[in-house]
Design an enzyme around this catalytic site. Structure first.
Site, PDB file in Angstrom:
ATOM      1  N   LYS A  70       0.852  -1.197   0.000  1.00 16.33           N
ATOM      2  CA  LYS A  70       0.000   0.000   0.000  1.00 16.33           C
ATOM      3  C   LYS A  70       0.885   1.243   0.000  1.00 16.33           C
ATOM      4  CE  LYS A  70      -2.342   1.496   3.861  1.00 16.33           C
ATOM      5  NZ  LYS A  70      -2.145   2.940   3.999  1.00 16.33           N
ATOM      6  N   ASP A  97      -3.511   4.304  -1.810  1.00 14.15           N
ATOM      7  CA  ASP A  97      -4.403   4.731  -0.722  1.00 14.15           C
ATOM      8  C   ASP A  97      -4.387   6.259  -0.633  1.00 14.15           C
ATOM      9  OD1 ASP A  97      -5.827   4.968   1.667  1.00 14.15           O
ATOM     10  OD2 ASP A  97      -4.161   4.288   2.928  1.00 14.15           O
ATOM     11  N   LYS A 101      -7.414   8.079  -1.012  1.00  8.47           N
ATOM     12  CA  LYS A 101      -8.725   8.492  -0.468  1.00  8.47           C
ATOM     13  C   LYS A 101      -9.267   9.738  -1.160  1.00  8.47           C
ATOM     14  CE  LYS A 101      -7.793   6.674   4.209  1.00  8.47           C
ATOM     15  NZ  LYS A 101      -6.350   6.376   4.158  1.00  8.47           N
ATOM     16  N   ASP A 118     -13.847  14.573  -3.959  1.00  6.95           N
ATOM     17  CA  ASP A 118     -13.955  15.851  -4.679  1.00  6.95           C
ATOM     18  C   ASP A 118     -15.210  15.763  -5.537  1.00  6.95           C
ATOM     19  OD1 ASP A 118     -13.266  18.283  -6.115  1.00  6.95           O
ATOM     20  OD2 ASP A 118     -11.175  17.901  -5.606  1.00  6.95           O
ATOM     21  N   THR A 142     -11.507   5.965  11.274  1.00  6.22           N
ATOM     22  CA  THR A 142     -11.551   5.451  12.648  1.00  6.22           C
ATOM     23  C   THR A 142     -11.046   6.474  13.653  1.00  6.22           C
ATOM     24  OG1 THR A 142      -9.459   4.366  12.177  1.00  6.22           O
ATOM     25  CG2 THR A 142     -11.415   2.989  12.116  1.00  6.22           C
ATOM     26  N   ARG A 145       3.730  -1.565  10.570  1.00  6.14           N
ATOM     27  CA  ARG A 145       4.926  -1.699  11.410  1.00  6.14           C
ATOM     28  C   ARG A 145       5.294  -3.102  11.860  1.00  6.14           C
ATOM     29  NH1 ARG A 145       2.543   3.271  14.650  1.00  6.14           N
ATOM     30  NH2 ARG A 145       0.718   2.204  13.802  1.00  6.14           N
TER      31      ARG A 145
HETATM   32  O1  C5P Z   1       1.685   0.174  11.170  1.00  7.20           O
HETATM   33  P1  C5P Z   1       0.234  -0.217  11.137  1.00  7.20           P
HETATM   34  O2  C5P Z   1       0.009  -1.711  10.978  1.00  7.20           O
HETATM   35  O3  C5P Z   1      -0.554   0.354  12.295  1.00  7.20           O
HETATM   36  O4  C5P Z   1      -0.306   0.475   9.792  1.00  7.20           O
HETATM   37  C1  C5P Z   1      -1.652   0.419   9.416  1.00  7.20           C
HETATM   38  C2  C5P Z   1      -1.861   1.111   8.110  1.00  7.20           C
HETATM   39  O5  C5P Z   1      -3.267   1.146   7.851  1.00  7.20           O
HETATM   40  C3  C5P Z   1      -1.388   2.576   8.048  1.00  7.20           C
HETATM   41  O6  C5P Z   1      -0.984   2.849   6.703  1.00  7.20           O
HETATM   42  C4  C5P Z   1      -2.634   3.352   8.405  1.00  7.20           C
HETATM   43  O7  C5P Z   1      -2.646   4.625   7.855  1.00  7.20           O
HETATM   44  C5  C5P Z   1      -3.717   2.494   7.758  1.00  7.20           C
HETATM   45  N1  C5P Z   1      -5.039   2.651   8.365  1.00  7.20           N
HETATM   46  C6  C5P Z   1      -5.306   2.430   9.693  1.00  7.20           C
HETATM   47  N2  C5P Z   1      -6.561   2.615  10.198  1.00  7.20           N
HETATM   48  C7  C5P Z   1      -7.547   3.011   9.395  1.00  7.20           C
HETATM   49  C8  C5P Z   1      -7.309   3.239   8.050  1.00  7.20           C
HETATM   50  C9  C5P Z   1      -6.026   3.058   7.546  1.00  7.20           C
HETATM   51  O8  C5P Z   1      -4.412   2.041  10.430  1.00  7.20           O
HETATM   52  N3  C5P Z   1      -8.767   3.134   9.890  1.00  7.20           N
END
Ligand code: C5P
Length: 231
Positions: free
Chosen positions: A32, A59, A61, A64, A119, A210
């Site tokens: 992503k 991603d 989003k 517009d 979220t 991560r």
């Molecule tokens: O590092 P981690 O596993 O927390 O990353 C989650 C990914 O999913 C990030 O790119 C974050 O921006 C994305 N994301 C999220 N929660 C959401 C929508 C997207 O963690 N509700």
């Protein structure tokens, strides 16, 4: 689901992202690219990642007027991305026009999914922007609207997956972030779900950042996520 893990390339520079991709295998995961990396490195970087054989979820989003979003989506399709997203709150016309524009790309068109309610937004935040319903009600409303517009699925939190899957049926993609194994740090994620549980709850794809990108061995971490997701 074949290759259910989508690795979030949340990096500042293309060097860091490419160093991670060197350690991964496009046969085992998708990736992503979000606003940070895209803003820093641009469409040429997306082409590079696609050229390395990775399926790319762009991603960005989009939100517009319908013409602008549909045309931007066509340019994302030109890059060869596998999946992209738009805000369902942009409304039915925006979603339908974008879906129709992408249909011109035939079977190779990107999957088009919607973001429902971020979220990060609380009940108070929704009230402040004039929405007199709970976040869960709004998620469901926007997921149904996305489906009516002919989109392929939605991004949803792992906590919402079961309810959405039973409401919306099987042929709709649920793409779920907030995934952690018991040994992973949660970081800033408030409610996390394990990979096996998320798949059992009806997720189609799991977005993992991560726990894989910062692992001592990203490939080993990916293999662990893949086998947990396979159940
Ligand atoms: O590092 P981690 O596993 O927390 O990353 C989650 C990914 O999913 C990030 O790119 C974050 O921006 C994305 N994301 C999220 N929660 C959401 C929508 C997207 O963690 N509700």
């Amino acid at each position: 689901m074949d290759k259910p893990i989508i690795i979030a390339l949340d990096f500042e520079t293309d060097e860091e992202a490419l160093a991670l991709l060197d350690k991964l295998d496009p046969a085992l995961c998708r990736v992503k690219i979000g606003k940070e990396l895209f803003t820093a490195c641009g469409p040429q970087f997306v082409r590079t990642v696609v050229g390395r054989g990775f399926d790319v979820f762009l991603d960005l989003k989009f939100h517009d007027i319908p013409n602008t979003v549909a045309r931007a989506a066509a340019r994302a399709a030109d890059l060869g991305v596998w999946m992209m997203n738009i805000h369902a709150a942009g409304g039915m016309a925006m979603m339908e026009e974008t879906r129709k524009t992408l249909e011109a790309f035939g079977n190779d068109r990107p999957h088009l999914i919607a973001v429902t309610v971020l979220t990060s937004l609380s009940q108070e935040d929704l009230t402040a922007i004039g929405l007199n319903c709970t976040p869960q009600e709004q998620v469901l409303r926007l997921a149904r609207l996305s489906r009516q517009a002919g989109l392929d699925g939605v991004v949803c939190s792992a906590a919402e997956t079961s309810a959405l899957r039973s409401e919306i049926g099987d042929d709709f993609l649920l793409v779920t972030p907030g995934i952690r194994r018991p040994e992973d740090a949660t970081g800033d994620q408030k409610r996390v779900v394990g990979p096996a549980e998320a798949m059992a709850n009806g997720s189609s794809y799991l977005v993992v950042g991560r726990p894989i990108t910062r692992a001592a061995s990203p490939l080993q971490a990916l293999e662990e996520f893949n086998s947990a997701a396979a159940g």
